[in-house]
Design a protein around this motif. Structure first.
Motif: not given
Length: 346
Positions: A24, A141, A249
């Motif tokens: 990320s 995530l 998201g």
């Protein structure tokens, strides 16, 4: 109903979240490269080196996961990623080191992407496989939420070179959790030798064709949406284009929490087409949307499609492949994902 959150699975989930910090962080690298004077073309070439490194070493990753051990492969992949982050920290001018660092990062990231989902599939009960993979994916995530606060923590573009090595030290902690995850596929009995042609025959058997096609279609849709959604919103004068990622998201995480058990109840294969359709409609909505609300709806729809499609496809792949070749199947799945992203990217 069999227990999902066993101690090994919790350990692996924490390790997955920590290693997600490395992947990320990569959207921040172009900012530092631009600070050094790189133009868009050069930034694109440097970033593309990761895909090359990952794809070239995928066959070795497949062999290691199935015949050497999931945990060992994950630990080596972690060390490779951390070494790449340390190398990025030494870059003070544009040159070969930037390309080499991204190439090395791609090698490690390819091993981690394949290995984590292969080992997670081993630890999750068959009856709750899709549910477990969906929840497991959420923790990969979560590290994306770190990026927006990096600037506020004092890491301006010029200081990002120090951020990557510090991140590497944090990612090293994941090795301790990997050790606690166990390796159900590893036994004291040496695995039988399997010729590469036999592995390919299993991976390219007719029942897998539809899954590989769906994987490539889904990866292309995701790449196009991520590359162009914000650009489309900005070109139409929308005041806060980044808000569509909030609904993206929320959609992806929401369906995995609220509806995590739905795929296993209905049959995971029954949700592939609806999830792909949802993402396709999101791309259409993005292309014709002219208001903030329309873009946010497109983002939410894409998130719902992503939230279901990824774990469902992984679940279907591991369900159709013998356990002793599960690592090879995940290496194939992630390689197709990466190839599709490279083909359909700008």
């Amino acid at each position: 109903m069999p227990k999902l959150w066993t101690k090994p699975f919790v350990h692996l989930t924490v390790a997955h979240m920590l290693q997600g910090l490395g992947y990320s962080s990569m959207p921040l690298l172009p900012l530092y490269l631009a600070h050094l004077g790189a133009e868009r073309t050069q930034i694109g070439q440097i970033m593309a080196c990761s895909a090359i490194g990952g794809l070239l070493f995928r066959p070795l990753v497949a062999w290691a996961l199935d015949f050497w051990g999931r945990r060992q492969t994950l630990m080596v992949g972690t060390l490779v990623v951390v070494s790449a982050l340390f190398l990025i920290g030494t870059i003070d001018s544009l040159g070969p080191r930037a390309y080499i660092a991204r190439f090395i990062f791609g090698m490690g990231a390819g091993a981690l992407f394949s290995g984590y989902f292969a080992l997670a599939s081993d630890l999750i009960p068959d009856e709750r496989r899709t549910e477990g993979l969906a929840l497991f994916g959420i923790f990969g995530l979560l590290p994306l939420a770190v990026n927006p606060i990096i600037g506020r923590a004092g890491f301006a573009d010029a200081e990002l070179r120090y951020y990557f090595p510090l991140l590497g030290l944090v990612i090293l902690l994941s090795i301790f959790f990997i050790l606690g995850a166990g390796d159900p596929n590893k036994s004291s009995v040496r695995p039988p030798k399997v010729r590469p042609v036999e592995v390919l025959r299993v991976l390219w058997a007719k029942p897998m064709w539809s899954l590989w096609s769906a994987t490539m279609a889904f990866a292309c849709l995701v790449t196009v949406f991520i590359a162009f959604a914000t650009v489309c919103a900005e070109s139409r004068g929308i005041a806060h284009p980044a808000w569509l990622w909030a609904t993206y998201g929320a959609g992806a995480v929401g369906v995995r929490i609220v509806g995590a058990r739905l795929p296993d109840k209905l049959g995971p294969h029954n949700l592939v087409a609806p999830a792909l359709t949802a993402y396709g409609l999101a791309c259409v909505g993005m292309s014709i949307g002219t208001t903030q609300i329309e873009m946010m709806i497109a983002g939410g729809l894409a998130g719902v499609g992503h939230g279901y499609c990824f774990p469902v496809l992984v679940s279907q792949v591991v369900s159709r492949i013998p356990q002793n070749l599960r690592g090879s199947s995940m290496a194939m799945f992630t390689a197709l994902w990466e190839i599709s992203a490279v083909i359909s990217g700008p």
